[in-house]
Design a protein around this motif. Structure first.
Motif, short mmCIF file in Angstrom:
data_model
loop_
_atom_site.label_atom_id
_atom_site.label_comp_id
_atom_site.label_asym_id
_atom_site.label_seq_id
_atom_site.Cartn_x
_atom_site.Cartn_y
_atom_site.Cartn_z
N ILE A 1 6.56 10.42 9.02
CA ILE A 1 5.47 9.11 8.39
C ILE A 1 6.11 8.76 7.55
O ILE A 1 7.12 9.28 6.55
CB ILE A 1 4.58 10.18 7.76
CG1 ILE A 1 3.39 11.03 9.29
CG2 ILE A 1 3.31 9.75 7.58
CD1 ILE A 1 2.89 12.29 9.06
N ARG A 2 5.32 7.05 7.17
CA ARG A 2 6.31 6.19 6.38
C ARG A 2 5.32 5.54 5.35
O ARG A 2 4.37 5.72 6.48
CB ARG A 2 6.92 5.72 6.31
CG ARG A 2 8.72 6.31 6.97
CD ARG A 2 9.43 5.21 7.55
NE ARG A 2 11.01 5.85 8.07
CZ ARG A 2 11.64 6.01 9.72
NH1 ARG A 2 10.39 5.59 9.90
NH2 ARG A 2 12.51 6.43 9.34
N ALA A 3 5.17 5.12 4.11
CA ALA A 3 4.25 5.09 3.88
C ALA A 3 4.02 3.44 4.35
O ALA A 3 5.26 3.13 4.29
CB ALA A 3 4.04 5.23 2.57
N GLY A 4 2.72 2.32 4.29
CA GLY A 4 3.24 1.12 4.69
C GLY A 4 3.10 0.77 5.81
O GLY A 4 3.46 -0.38 6.68
N LEU B 1 0.70 -1.24 0.51
CA LEU B 1 0.22 0.17 0.55
C LEU B 1 0.90 1.29 -0.20
O LEU B 1 1.59 1.44 0.71
CB LEU B 1 -0.78 -0.08 1.76
CG LEU B 1 -2.15 0.97 1.03
CD1 LEU B 1 -2.91 0.98 0.12
CD2 LEU B 1 -2.57 1.61 2.72
N PRO B 2 0.53 1.95 -0.66
CA PRO B 2 2.14 3.85 -1.04
C PRO B 2 1.09 4.54 0.30
O PRO B 2 0.50 5.87 -0.96
CB PRO B 2 1.47 3.69 -2.69
CG PRO B 2 0.58 3.23 -3.39
CD PRO B 2 0.17 2.22 -2.20
N GLN C 1 -7.38 2.17 -4.65
CA GLN C 1 -7.90 2.29 -5.54
C GLN C 1 -6.89 3.48 -5.42
O GLN C 1 -6.68 4.42 -6.17
CB GLN C 1 -8.83 2.22 -6.22
CG GLN C 1 -9.08 2.79 -7.46
CD GLN C 1 -10.57 2.54 -8.13
OE1 GLN C 1 -11.41 1.71 -7.62
NE2 GLN C 1 -11.10 2.90 -9.24
N LEU C 2 -7.55 5.09 -4.42
CA LEU C 2 -7.53 6.15 -4.56
C LEU C 2 -5.73 6.38 -3.81
O LEU C 2 -6.04 7.49 -4.40
CB LEU C 2 -8.64 5.96 -3.15
CG LEU C 2 -9.89 6.53 -3.38
CD1 LEU C 2 -10.64 6.30 -2.36
CD2 LEU C 2 -10.16 7.68 -4.04
N SER C 3 -4.85 5.38 -3.36
CA SER C 3 -3.65 5.95 -2.47
C SER C 3 -3.19 5.35 -4.27
O SER C 3 -1.92 6.03 -3.92
CB SER C 3 -3.67 4.50 -1.43
OG SER C 3 -3.49 3.30 -2.63
N VAL C 4 -3.52 5.05 -5.48
CA VAL C 4 -2.73 5.18 -6.17
C VAL C 4 -3.13 5.89 -7.08
O VAL C 4 -2.97 6.17 -8.44
CB VAL C 4 -2.47 3.74 -6.87
CG1 VAL C 4 -2.19 3.26 -5.96
CG2 VAL C 4 -3.67 3.18 -7.73
#
Length: 304
Positions: free
Chosen positions: A69-72, A30-31, A184-187
């Motif tokens: 803050i880091r993705a994932g 998840l990005p 879907q929204l995250s990409v």
């Protein structure tokens, strides 16, 4: 529009079941960074990070003040602290309670909206009363995406239902549909539904006292949402105000009934010691007995 890579999720009653179910279906790649505020007692042992880490592929932990803050990753508000988002980092605040809660969902939603604007996806899940509704309004005003669990399937429907009634929620989704939507929204660089036009809040004076500190409160109308605020910084939604005022009245009736019973006991003692010639005392006993019966009816004790 930018991808929604800041995901803020609020839950209350029923959240221990809903949150693991949601996290179980988020992808490992998840990005986006995920932030969770759930109402817990200030003395809670804080087991939510372990539950969410076991439920899905993303690592969950209590947020640490000042950490980047880091993705994932899943960042969870620790007991008795608000989770506040700033550009690039997290802050933990021991500031005034809002909606009688710390951590409070509105605080997290509001800070995310102010810091990240269009990049935010706000998700409100199962819970009682109306925390998260005003915060989700802030997300909408900053052109973020608003998602609410379908009240028909929520274990406790009040929080999502109050959001649906109070603002133009973009997505009302079942719990098993939310992970795919967030992915879907995250990409995506486009939102799948257009938010409503911004609405300016209207501030009004009131005769209400803050349930936390007793200070004077103003009323802030945000479209169909109403929030009460005091000068200390406490904020309380309309539904929470109604419930808390009702509880206060019930407590005061119980105290008054207890004091009435004790007073009558003392009056009878005095009557026994002074003898039957005290007409004033008899009148006082009759008056206080009548008051006690009224209080019993108000408290429901007359049915016992």
């Amino acid at each position: 529009m930018p991808a929604r890579d800041i995901i803020v999720i609020g839950a209350s009653a029923g959240g221990f079941e809903a949150l693991p179910a949601l996290m179980a279906n988020l992808p490992a790649e998840l990005p986006a960074a995920v932030f969770v505020t759930m109402h817990v007692s200030e003395r809670s042992q804080g087991i939510l990070p372990q539950l969410l880490s076991r439920a899905g592929p993303l690592l969950a932990a209590h947020a640490v003040d000042g950490e980047p803050i880091r993705a994932g990753r899943i960042y969870i508000a620790p007991p008795d602290y608000h989770l506040v988002l700033e550009p690039g980092r997290i802050l933990l605040s021991h500031g005034p309670k809002e909606n009688l809660q710390r951590p409070c969902i509105n605080v997290m939603f509001r800070s995310a909206a102010a810091s990240y604007g269009e990049r935010v996806a706000g998700v409100l899940l199962t819970g009682m009363l109306d925390d998260g509704v005003a915060g989700l309004w802030e997300v909408q005003q900053h052109h973020g995406t608003t998602i609410v669990q379908d009240p028909e399937e929520a274990t406790y429907r009040a929080m999502p239902e109050n959001a649906v009634r109070g603002l133009n929620v973009q997505y009302i989704a079942r719990l098993d549909e939310i992970p795919a939507l967030l992915t879907q929204l995250s990409v995506s660089d486009q939102t799948l539904s257009v938010p409503g036009e911004p609405v300016w809040p209207i501030v009004e004076n009131t005769n209400q006292a803050c349930p936390e500190c007793g200070g004077a409160m103003t009323s802030v109308r945000m479209g169909r949402i109403r929030e009460y605020r005091c000068h200390v910084g406490h904020r309380v939604g309309l539904q929470t105000m109604i419930v808390e005022k009702s509880r206060t009245i019930e407590r005061l009736i119980e105290v008054a009934l207890s004091q009435s019973e004790e007073l009558l006991s003392l009056l009878h003692i005095a009557q026994n010691e002074l003898g039957p010639d005290s007409s004033e005392l008899e009148m006082e006993i009759a008056k206080r007995t009548s008051q006690r019966e009224v209080l019993r009816r108000l408290s429901g004790n007359d049915k016992q």
